[in-house]
Write an enzyme that holds these catalytic residues in place. Structure first.
Site, PDB file in Angstrom:
ATOM      1  N   ASP A 157       4.913 -14.879 -10.997  1.00 17.88           N
ATOM      2  CA  ASP A 157       3.969 -15.757  -9.775  1.00 17.88           C
ATOM      3  C   ASP A 157       2.280 -15.390 -10.337  1.00 17.88           C
ATOM      4  O   ASP A 157       2.087 -16.435 -10.180  1.00 17.88           O
ATOM      5  CB  ASP A 157       3.596 -14.494  -8.668  1.00 17.88           C
ATOM      6  CG  ASP A 157       5.354 -14.434  -8.185  1.00 17.88           C
ATOM      7  OD1 ASP A 157       6.080 -15.077  -7.950  1.00 17.88           O
ATOM      8  OD2 ASP A 157       5.937 -12.920  -7.974  1.00 17.88           O
ATOM      9  N   HIS A 185       6.785 -10.042  -3.551  1.00 21.10           N
ATOM     10  CA  HIS A 185       6.576 -11.154  -4.540  1.00 21.10           C
ATOM     11  C   HIS A 185       8.066 -12.538  -3.198  1.00 21.10           C
ATOM     12  O   HIS A 185       9.125 -12.286  -3.611  1.00 21.10           O
ATOM     13  CB  HIS A 185       7.822 -10.956  -5.310  1.00 21.10           C
ATOM     14  CG  HIS A 185       9.067 -11.500  -6.675  1.00 21.10           C
ATOM     15  ND1 HIS A 185       8.015 -12.689  -7.148  1.00 21.10           N
ATOM     16  CD2 HIS A 185      10.116 -11.952  -6.052  1.00 21.10           C
ATOM     17  CE1 HIS A 185       8.718 -14.383  -7.488  1.00 21.10           C
ATOM     18  NE2 HIS A 185       9.578 -13.751  -6.658  1.00 21.10           N
TER      19      HIS A 185
HETATM   20  P1  NAX Z   1      22.212 -14.840 -12.569  1.00 21.32           P
HETATM   21  O1  NAX Z   1      22.774 -14.920 -10.674  1.00 21.32           O
HETATM   22  O2  NAX Z   1      22.471 -15.686 -13.124  1.00 21.32           O
HETATM   23  O3  NAX Z   1      22.978 -12.875 -12.998  1.00 21.32           O
HETATM   24  C1  NAX Z   1      23.402 -12.082 -11.987  1.00 21.32           C
HETATM   25  C2  NAX Z   1      23.064 -11.461 -12.517  1.00 21.32           C
HETATM   26  O4  NAX Z   1      23.519  -9.663 -11.648  1.00 21.32           O
HETATM   27  C3  NAX Z   1      25.136 -11.924 -12.398  1.00 21.32           C
HETATM   28  O5  NAX Z   1      25.723 -10.898 -13.825  1.00 21.32           O
HETATM   29  C4  NAX Z   1      25.412 -10.819 -11.434  1.00 21.32           C
HETATM   30  O6  NAX Z   1      27.070 -10.516 -12.258  1.00 21.32           O
HETATM   31  C5  NAX Z   1      24.988  -9.002 -11.680  1.00 21.32           C
HETATM   32  N1  NAX Z   1      24.784  -8.480 -11.038  1.00 21.32           N
HETATM   33  C6  NAX Z   1      24.678  -8.527  -9.031  1.00 21.32           C
HETATM   34  N2  NAX Z   1      25.092  -7.788  -8.810  1.00 21.32           N
HETATM   35  C7  NAX Z   1      25.219  -6.718 -10.027  1.00 21.32           C
HETATM   36  C8  NAX Z   1      25.073  -4.726 -10.043  1.00 21.32           C
HETATM   37  N3  NAX Z   1      25.012  -4.343  -8.382  1.00 21.32           N
HETATM   38  N4  NAX Z   1      24.916  -4.190 -11.001  1.00 21.32           N
HETATM   39  C9  NAX Z   1      24.578  -4.644 -12.045  1.00 21.32           C
HETATM   40  N5  NAX Z   1      25.034  -6.133 -11.965  1.00 21.32           N
HETATM   41  C10 NAX Z   1      24.919  -7.099 -11.044  1.00 21.32           C
HETATM   42  O7  NAX Z   1      21.055 -14.408 -11.458  1.00 21.32           O
HETATM   43  P2  NAX Z   1      19.372 -14.732 -12.138  1.00 21.32           P
HETATM   44  O8  NAX Z   1      19.283 -16.157 -12.968  1.00 21.32           O
HETATM   45  O9  NAX Z   1      19.286 -13.763 -13.800  1.00 21.32           O
HETATM   46  O10 NAX Z   1      18.311 -13.395 -11.424  1.00 21.32           O
HETATM   47  C11 NAX Z   1      18.588 -12.232 -11.227  1.00 21.32           C
HETATM   48  C12 NAX Z   1      17.789 -12.391 -10.152  1.00 21.32           C
HETATM   49  O11 NAX Z   1      16.159 -11.494 -10.518  1.00 21.32           O
HETATM   50  C13 NAX Z   1      18.251 -12.476  -8.739  1.00 21.32           C
HETATM   51  O12 NAX Z   1      18.067 -11.127  -8.100  1.00 21.32           O
HETATM   52  C14 NAX Z   1      16.384 -13.575  -8.640  1.00 21.32           C
HETATM   53  O13 NAX Z   1      16.202 -13.606  -7.005  1.00 21.32           O
HETATM   54  C15 NAX Z   1      15.452 -12.591  -9.218  1.00 21.32           C
HETATM   55  N6  NAX Z   1      14.435 -12.995 -10.157  1.00 21.32           N
HETATM   56  C16 NAX Z   1      13.124 -12.758  -9.136  1.00 21.32           C
HETATM   57  C17 NAX Z   1      11.933 -13.288  -9.988  1.00 21.32           C
HETATM   58  C18 NAX Z   1      10.724 -11.953  -9.635  1.00 21.32           C
HETATM   59  O14 NAX Z   1       9.453 -13.369 -10.196  1.00 21.32           O
HETATM   60  N7  NAX Z   1      10.750 -11.093  -9.174  1.00 21.32           N
HETATM   61  C19 NAX Z   1      11.947 -14.460 -10.759  1.00 21.32           C
HETATM   62  C20 NAX Z   1      12.997 -14.748 -11.429  1.00 21.32           C
HETATM   63  C21 NAX Z   1      14.033 -14.475  -9.845  1.00 21.32           C
HETATM   64  O15 NAX Z   1      15.125 -15.085  -9.152  1.00 21.32           O
END
Ligand code: NAX
Length: 327
Positions: A157, A185
């Site tokens: 952000d 966030h």
């Molecule tokens: P993806 O859906 O591409 O990847 C997420 C991965 O996490 C998948 O491989 C899934 O199998 C795995 N996963 C799910 N539950 C799990 C668990 N209990 N233990 C271990 N792995 C697990 O998502 P991606 O684009 O990589 O985003 C990941 C996270 O970042 C999301 O929650 C997203 O909302 C968050 N973000 C946070 C941001 C921030 O500024 N704080 C910005 C970017 C992003 O949106």
């Protein structure tokens, strides 16, 4: 040679794919540090994790000494120095924010408990959303590690806001400092433009039209994630990984004199009226020796105070939704 062990959850996901190579490359921990990377994801994602591990191997980073693949936190978190908690359950159709919070809560209870097995110098960064409250849950369930070693990422952000201000002022983004994001966030986040600087001068002395900040900058930052999805068909990943790298570097290095950075950290209840215990994004300075401080004594306008309170109130409500997980 120093040695460091880093775990990344959600290692098969999009952010994981952008993040892992940079962690392995020496860019973050230095060329004199050997990095052992643990890639953790759900059992059904392990094939993808193995593919990423192969590519890491094929990248030939001299700083990368070992790659481990895990499908459970209990083994993955043993002895780690940095835990980057990126994986989480995504928001499904029709899900309210409170549903998302409840869906993710148990993950961060389990991961918080598993972090008790980490190295005593552990630092935790939560990226997976809703990151502030997920970080709070993990921290509350990890009794062995001091709360101040837990943080949630608001650097994306901050970087988004800096990019917008730089474009408006016609300067390089490096000229923008002290543009700190306060709070959650979420849509209540507050990029405090009133204290921001452009080449060391208050941003308001360069961009005199206040309405641009309130009516263009704030919505632009809040809606940027949705705009990226509309254009790319996928959520931000490269920029999110870059922000995570910045977040870690901000905590590792010494913050330049007079500058600040944003990250959500536990509130001690003594700063700017933010209730104790919330994982709240503040202006921070890092000492470069593992310590950091919340910047004190800022004279905030009534406008800023109101925005800061709104975000704190939202986080209080989120905490209420998961209060049974914080025991
Ligand atoms: P993806 O859906 O591409 O990847 C997420 C991965 O996490 C998948 O491989 C899934 O199998 C795995 N996963 C799910 N539950 C799990 C668990 N209990 N233990 C271990 N792995 C697990 O998502 P991606 O684009 O990589 O985003 C990941 C996270 O970042 C999301 O929650 C997203 O909302 C968050 N973000 C946070 C941001 C921030 O500024 N704080 C910005 C970017 C992003 O949106």
């Amino acid at each position: 040679m120093n040695k460091i062990k880093v775990v990344v959850t959600g290692a098969a996901g999009q952010i994981g794919y952008s993040l892992l190579f940079r962690l392995a490359s020496g860019e973050v921990f230095g060329n004199d540090t050997q990095v052992e990377l643990s890639l953790m994801d759900l059992p059904q994602a392990m094939k993808g994790v193995e593919g990423v591990a192969m590519e890491l191997e094929d990248s030939g980073f001299p700083t990368l000494t070992r790659i481990n693949c895990y499908d459970n936190a209990d083994t993955a978190f043993r002895g780690v120095h940095w835990a980057l908690l990126v994986g989480s359950t995504p928001r499904g159709p029709g899900m309210e924010r409170s549903d998302l919070i409840r869906a993710n809560g148990p993950i961060f209870v389990g991961q918080g408990k598993a972090l008790n097995q980490a190295d005593s110098a552990l630092r935790v960064v939560v990226v997976g959303n809703p990151c502030n409250t997920n970080a709070l849950i993990a921290q509350a369930n990890c009794r062995e590690i001091p709360p101040h070693r837990f943080s949630a990422m608001t650097a994306l952000d901050e970087l988004r806001a800096k990019a917008q201000v730089a474009k408006k002022a016609g300067v390089n983004v490096g000229a923008i400092t002290n543009l700190v994001v306060w709070g959650n966030h979420s849509t209540t986040m507050y990029p405090n433009f009133e204290d921001a600087k452009i080449n060391g001068a208050l941003a308001s002395s360069v961009i005199s039209e206040r309405r641009w900040f309130t009516e263009s900058l704030l919505p632009a930052v809040q809606n940027r994630g949705a705009e990226v999805i509309a254009a790319r068909g996928k959520s931000s990943a490269g920029s999110a990984a870059s922000a995570c790298i910045s977040h870690i570097k901000n905590f590792l290095g010494k913050t330049p004199q007079g500058e600040w950075f944003s990250a959500a950290v536990p509130s001690d209840g003594h700063h700017y009226g933010v209730p104790k215990g919330l994982m709240y994004s503040f202006p921070l300075v890092s000492g470069g020796d593992g310590t950091y401080k919340i910047v004190e004594g800022l004279e905030l306008s009534a406008y800023s105070r109101e925005r800061i309170t709104i975000s704190a109130e939202e986080l209080l409500k989120e905490r209420e939704v998961v209060k049974d997980l914080l025991l």
